[in-house]
Design a protein around this motif. Structure first.
Motif, PDB file in Angstrom:
ATOM      1  N   GLY A  45       0.527 -87.196 -90.055  1.00 36.41           N
ATOM      2  CA  GLY A  45       1.533 -86.927 -89.022  1.00 36.41           C
ATOM      3  C   GLY A  45       2.781 -86.252 -89.544  1.00 36.41           C
ATOM      4  N   GLY A 159       5.297 -89.130 -81.183  1.00 41.36           N
ATOM      5  CA  GLY A 159       3.889 -88.802 -81.355  1.00 41.36           C
ATOM      6  C   GLY A 159       3.154 -88.951 -80.036  1.00 41.36           C
ATOM      7  N   ASP A 160       1.930 -88.415 -79.967  1.00 41.56           N
ATOM      8  CA  ASP A 160       1.211 -88.549 -78.683  1.00 41.56           C
ATOM      9  C   ASP A 160       0.625 -89.950 -78.514  1.00 41.56           C
ATOM     10  OD1 ASP A 160      -0.650 -87.916 -80.691  1.00 41.56           O
ATOM     11  OD2 ASP A 160      -1.742 -86.452 -79.484  1.00 41.56           O
ATOM     12  N   ASN A 190      -0.941 -84.099 -81.854  1.00 46.11           N
ATOM     13  CA  ASN A 190      -1.998 -83.808 -82.843  1.00 46.11           C
ATOM     14  C   ASN A 190      -3.312 -84.489 -82.468  1.00 46.11           C
ATOM     15  OD1 ASN A 190      -1.708 -86.480 -83.721  1.00 46.11           O
ATOM     16  ND2 ASN A 190      -0.256 -85.926 -85.312  1.00 46.11           N
ATOM     17  N   GLN A 193      -4.597 -90.733 -83.685  1.00 44.97           N
ATOM     18  CA  GLN A 193      -3.725 -91.840 -84.052  1.00 44.97           C
ATOM     19  C   GLN A 193      -4.450 -92.642 -85.123  1.00 44.97           C
ATOM     20  OE1 GLN A 193      -4.204 -93.243 -79.566  1.00 44.97           O
ATOM     21  NE2 GLN A 193      -3.149 -94.837 -80.725  1.00 44.97           N
ATOM     22  N   LYS A 252      -3.292 -82.587 -87.032  1.00 42.77           N
ATOM     23  CA  LYS A 252      -2.895 -83.644 -87.977  1.00 42.77           C
ATOM     24  C   LYS A 252      -3.385 -83.252 -89.372  1.00 42.77           C
ATOM     25  CE  LYS A 252      -2.318 -88.648 -87.931  1.00 42.77           C
ATOM     26  NZ  LYS A 252      -2.392 -89.845 -87.102  1.00 42.77           N
ATOM     27  N   ILE A 383      -1.491 -98.353 -78.352  1.00 45.42           N
ATOM     28  CA  ILE A 383      -0.288 -98.961 -78.953  1.00 45.42           C
ATOM     29  C   ILE A 383       0.519 -99.529 -77.788  1.00 45.42           C
ATOM     30  CG2 ILE A 383       1.573 -98.605 -80.615  1.00 45.42           C
ATOM     31  CD1 ILE A 383       0.261 -95.798 -81.164  1.00 45.42           C
ATOM     32  N   GLU A 385       1.470-103.293 -77.096  1.00 46.45           N
ATOM     33  CA  GLU A 385       1.411-104.726 -77.396  1.00 46.45           C
ATOM     34  C   GLU A 385       1.749-105.576 -76.177  1.00 46.45           C
ATOM     35  OE1 GLU A 385       3.157-102.445 -79.118  1.00 46.45           O
ATOM     36  OE2 GLU A 385       2.195-102.364 -81.090  1.00 46.45           O
TER      37      GLU A 385
HETATM   38  C1  LIG Z   1       5.295-100.974 -81.921  1.00 47.96           C
HETATM   39  C2  LIG Z   1       4.413-100.456 -83.013  1.00 47.96           C
HETATM   40  N1  LIG Z   1       3.102-100.757 -82.972  1.00 47.96           N
HETATM   41  C3  LIG Z   1       2.292-100.309 -83.966  1.00 47.96           C
HETATM   42  C4  LIG Z   1       2.780 -99.565 -84.997  1.00 47.96           C
HETATM   43  C5  LIG Z   1       1.862 -99.098 -86.121  1.00 47.96           C
HETATM   44  N2  LIG Z   1       1.669 -97.644 -86.058  1.00 47.96           N
HETATM   45  C6  LIG Z   1       2.323 -96.793 -86.862  1.00 47.96           C
HETATM   46  S1  LIG Z   1       1.931 -95.200 -86.607  1.00 47.96           S
HETATM   47  C7  LIG Z   1       0.816 -95.607 -85.403  1.00 47.96           C
HETATM   48  C8  LIG Z   1       0.038 -94.536 -84.704  1.00 47.96           C
HETATM   49  C9  LIG Z   1       0.920 -93.517 -84.088  1.00 47.96           C
HETATM   50  O1  LIG Z   1       0.169 -92.498 -83.514  1.00 47.96           O
HETATM   51  P1  LIG Z   1       0.891 -91.171 -83.048  1.00 47.96           P
HETATM   52  O2  LIG Z   1       2.079 -91.491 -82.202  1.00 47.96           O
HETATM   53  O3  LIG Z   1      -0.123 -90.293 -82.409  1.00 47.96           O
HETATM   54  O4  LIG Z   1       1.461 -90.558 -84.390  1.00 47.96           O
HETATM   55  P2  LIG Z   1       0.736 -89.546 -85.418  1.00 47.96           P
HETATM   56  O5  LIG Z   1      -0.733 -89.612 -85.158  1.00 47.96           O
HETATM   57  O6  LIG Z   1       1.256 -88.211 -85.119  1.00 47.96           O
HETATM   58  O7  LIG Z   1       1.134 -90.013 -86.766  1.00 47.96           O
HETATM   59  C10 LIG Z   1       0.785 -97.004 -85.223  1.00 47.96           C
HETATM   60  C11 LIG Z   1      -0.083 -97.719 -84.276  1.00 47.96           C
HETATM   61  C12 LIG Z   1       4.163 -99.291 -84.997  1.00 47.96           C
HETATM   62  N3  LIG Z   1       4.748 -98.608 -85.977  1.00 47.96           N
HETATM   63  N4  LIG Z   1       4.945 -99.721 -83.978  1.00 47.96           N
END
Ligand SMILES: Cc1ncc(C[n+]2csc(CCOP(=O)(O)OP(=O)(O)O)c2C)c(N)n1
Length: 671
Positions: A45, A159-160, A190, A193, A252, A383, A385
């Protein structure tokens, strides 16, 4: 605008499109070097974002690196805090800090924390790391700017996958309601995730239509076409009367062929060979002083090692794990015990597992891995919770046995109201896994270290809370909680490998403590101790008691060894794996029998210490009997980036700290 001297209003430096392209390429190189030096962190990312970062920091944003708090500067909010390495090279390239310093990323006390912390590094606007909060912060900043008659813009980077957090859409509504045309959001689309493709984990598209229906102006660009990006930013600045979102289609891992579109590179750094291959592919081998940078990182680390070692309590010799010829211990992550139990017990048709985009590393995926017949009972919730927590209550209301888990901090704090009302008030049978508890996520830093979760979980009526001490006890505890215990239940386990101190035969009874006694120094650490249920234990009038839970149990055992070797003290270690309901009888007996109680928790002091002190002060058995007490735990502070074992030392929760405290208390006892 561009990089500006805030005193004179003159442009310090502007970049042409070609120069921006080259800068983005160089920034990708530095990004990979800092990740390699850190040994952990997010490659995928940060690479997908880098053209956006170059455009924004070097050309679009109006800011002054010499005056990072200039009131008229544009603000850049990193809602996607895990992309911090890209932020740091952005700041380095723009001149806010020395680009060579970014290689201290994720190291102890570094300004370049695993997730950005504005109190450490000038140029970082706010701290982030818990996804989905940045747009709301931007709304607050945008409204404040309006109140103050300021003209600056607030750029919010997301992020998406992050779009799955409900809070993002609350903020989208607010920005539109207040017609915040000073907000320009950018989404790094991208399409990946952690758990895989966004469309499979939890579809967020069509983002264009969604944002438009929320009243936003939507621009869509190729996020790797510098000209398109710059033009979109310039256009966004001119839009009046509504917020703007730029949907940037990206790849990505962009720029490194073996990383592109591979989900596994989300949270993985390149090793040295991979770094060299990546730099070669980007034509940067000769342009980035890799050796010098990696040396700088090593020297920084050596300095931290020395300082930390100097701060540690000293004894007759080094008693650290596996430092001697005897008392050897094996280590494995407790999380694996959780996965093992789910794999073993998952055929019960009532069990349903809910995924929160961190399924592999917390091992909840072991429920379905290699078992296609269970696929219909696995629900990826994205994501999200909060919603997943209430959904679990819905499953439970219909007689299912729902299990859900994420980082302990996101699984206990972000969704606390949902746990309280949807689950606990209704007394529903839901197993909540607080994974990666305590300091076990180390270099991710304070935002990801769960050091407060047990306060909330224990405080909720109807909730039970279990903190097993090793992989084997985690398996047993999960077995019990999953199929035998009915009601809301929270289990907390760790990411990092921790000592294995129990085996198949060690008793585990929910709500009942174990007494652990050092018998003799042995080749294997675990063999040196005898463990019994506290209710089966006869008082041996030991000198003191150490009451511990979770990974502090092995530390307490090691402290008992130090105390015996160096001071001849006999210690009763109590493993209080069940924090709620706590084994009051075992606690009070330890106090009555030994007169010295030290609690040890990998948590802010209180989850264990205050419960124990409550029991001691209320116990009629102890009226008139002096009990000397002390608490080992985190002392009302946030954590820091650093390896998990460094954090154990830094936060003063090691066996050495327990033993040092015990010696202090024993002096008082002897008076
Ligand atoms: C509230 C919360 N839940 C879970 C996470 C763990 N986490 C970090 S990055 C991520 C995935 C993010 O995906 P995306 O927004 O698409 O970012 P990219 O793929 O571009 O890195 C997760 C689940 C977090 N940081 N915060």
């Amino acid at each position: 605008m561009a990089l500006t001297d805030s005193a004179t209003g003159k442009v310090i430096r502007d970049y042409s499109i070609e120069q921006l392209k080259d800068a983005a390429n160089m920034m990708r190189g530095y990004d990979l070097v800092e990740l390699c030096a850190a040994g952990s962190g997010h490659s995928g990312g940060t690479l997908s974002m880098m053209d956006i970062v170059a455009a924004l920091y070097l050309h679009v944003a109006n800011h002054d690196p010499k005056n990072p708090n200039w009131p008229d500067r544009d603000r850049i909010i990193w809602s996607a805090g895990h992309k911090a390495p890209a932020l740091y090279v952005g700041l380095g390239y723009a001149g806010f800090c020395d680009i060579n310093d970014v290689v201290t990323l994720r190291k102890l006390h570094s300004r370049f924390q695993g997730h950005p912390h504005w109190l450490k590094l000038p140029g970082v606007e706010v701290s982030s790391g818990s996804l989905g909060q940045g747009l709301s912060i931007s709304v607050g900043m945008a409204l404040a700017a309006r109140l103050d008659g300021k003209k600056h813009k607030i750029f919010c980077l997301m992020g998406d996958g992050e779009k799955q957090e409900g809070q993002v859409w609350e903020a989208a509504m607010e920005a539109s309601h207040y017609k915040l045309d000073n907000i320009i959001a950018v989404i790094d689309v991208n399409r990946l995730q952690i758990d895989g493709w966004v469309k499979d984990v939890m579809e967020v598209q069509p983002l264009e239509a969604k944002y438009a229906s929320f009243g936003w102006e939507v621009l869509r660009v190729n996020g790797h076409d510098m000209k398109q990006l710059v033009d979109a930013f310039e256009k966004a600045k001119m839009i009046v009367g509504k917020p703007v979102v730029i949907l940037a289609d990206t790849i990505k891992g962009k720029g490194v062929s073996f990383m592109e579109n591979v989900a596994g590179w989300h949270g993985k750094p390149p090793n040295r060979e991979e770094l060299d291959a990546a730099l070669k592919e980007m034509g940067l081998t000769e342009r980035i002083p890799v050796e010098k940078l990696l040396d700088r990182a090593k020297n920084y680390q050596a300095g931290q090692d020395r300082e930390l070692a100097a701060k540690m309590p000293k004894f007759s010799r080094d008693f650290w794990w596996n430092s001697g010829d005897t008392m050897k211990v094996k280590m494995e992550p407790t999380r694996k015990g959780f996965g093992k139990s789910l794999a073993n017990n998952g055929s019960d048709e009532r069990i349903v597992c809910l995924g929160l985009d961190i399924s592999g590393s917390i091992t909840i995926s072991d429920f379905y891995t290699g078992k296609p017949e269970r696929a219909n009972r696995w629900f990826s919730m994205g994501i999200a919770e909060q919603s997943a927590t209430s959904a679990a209550a819905g499953f439970a209301r219909e007689g299912k046995l729902p299990v859900l888990g994420s980082y302990a901090t996101f699984m206990s704090a972000r969704n606390l109201d949902q746990i309280r009302v949807s689950i606990c008030y209704g007394n529903f049978n839901v197993l909540i896994a607080g994974a990666h508890g305590g300091v076990s996520v180390g270099p991710d830093g304070a935002t990801h270290q769960a050091l407060e979760d047990l306060f909330a979980m224990q405080g909720l009526p109807n909730m039970s809370a279990v903190v097993p001490c090793d992989i084997e006890e985690t398996r047993k505890a999960t077995d019990y909680l999953l199929l035998q215990h009915v009601g809301p239940k929270y289990i907390r386990f760790a990411r990092e490998a921790t000592p294995i101190v129990t085996d198949e035969k060690t008793p585990f009874v929910f709500g009942k403590a174990n007494v652990i006694r050092l018998r003799k120094e042995s080749a294997n650490f675990a063999d040196a101790f005898e463990t019994r249920l506290a209710s089966d234990y006869n008082n041996e009038s030991e000198d003191l008691s150490i009451l511990a839970c979770g990974p502090m149990v092995p530390e307490a055992m090691r402290a008992a060894f130090i105390l015996k070797q160096d001071f001849g003290y006999e210690t009763r270690v109590l493993n209080l794996h069940t924090l709620k309901p706590i084994d009051a009888e075992a606690v009070i007996s330890a106090a009555a029998d030994t007169g010295v109680i030290i609690t040890a928790e990998e948590h802010q002091i209180g989850a264990l210490a205050w419960r124990v002190s409550g029991l001691l002060t209320e116990s009629k058995q102890l009226y008139g009997k002096p009990v000397i007490t002390a608490a080992i735990g985190v002392k009302d502070r946030f954590g820091d980036s650093g390896s998990p074992w460094e954090m154990v030392k830094e936060l003063e929760v090691s066996a050495e700290h327990i033993a040092q405290k015990a010696v202090e208390l024993m002096k008082i006892k002897k008076k």
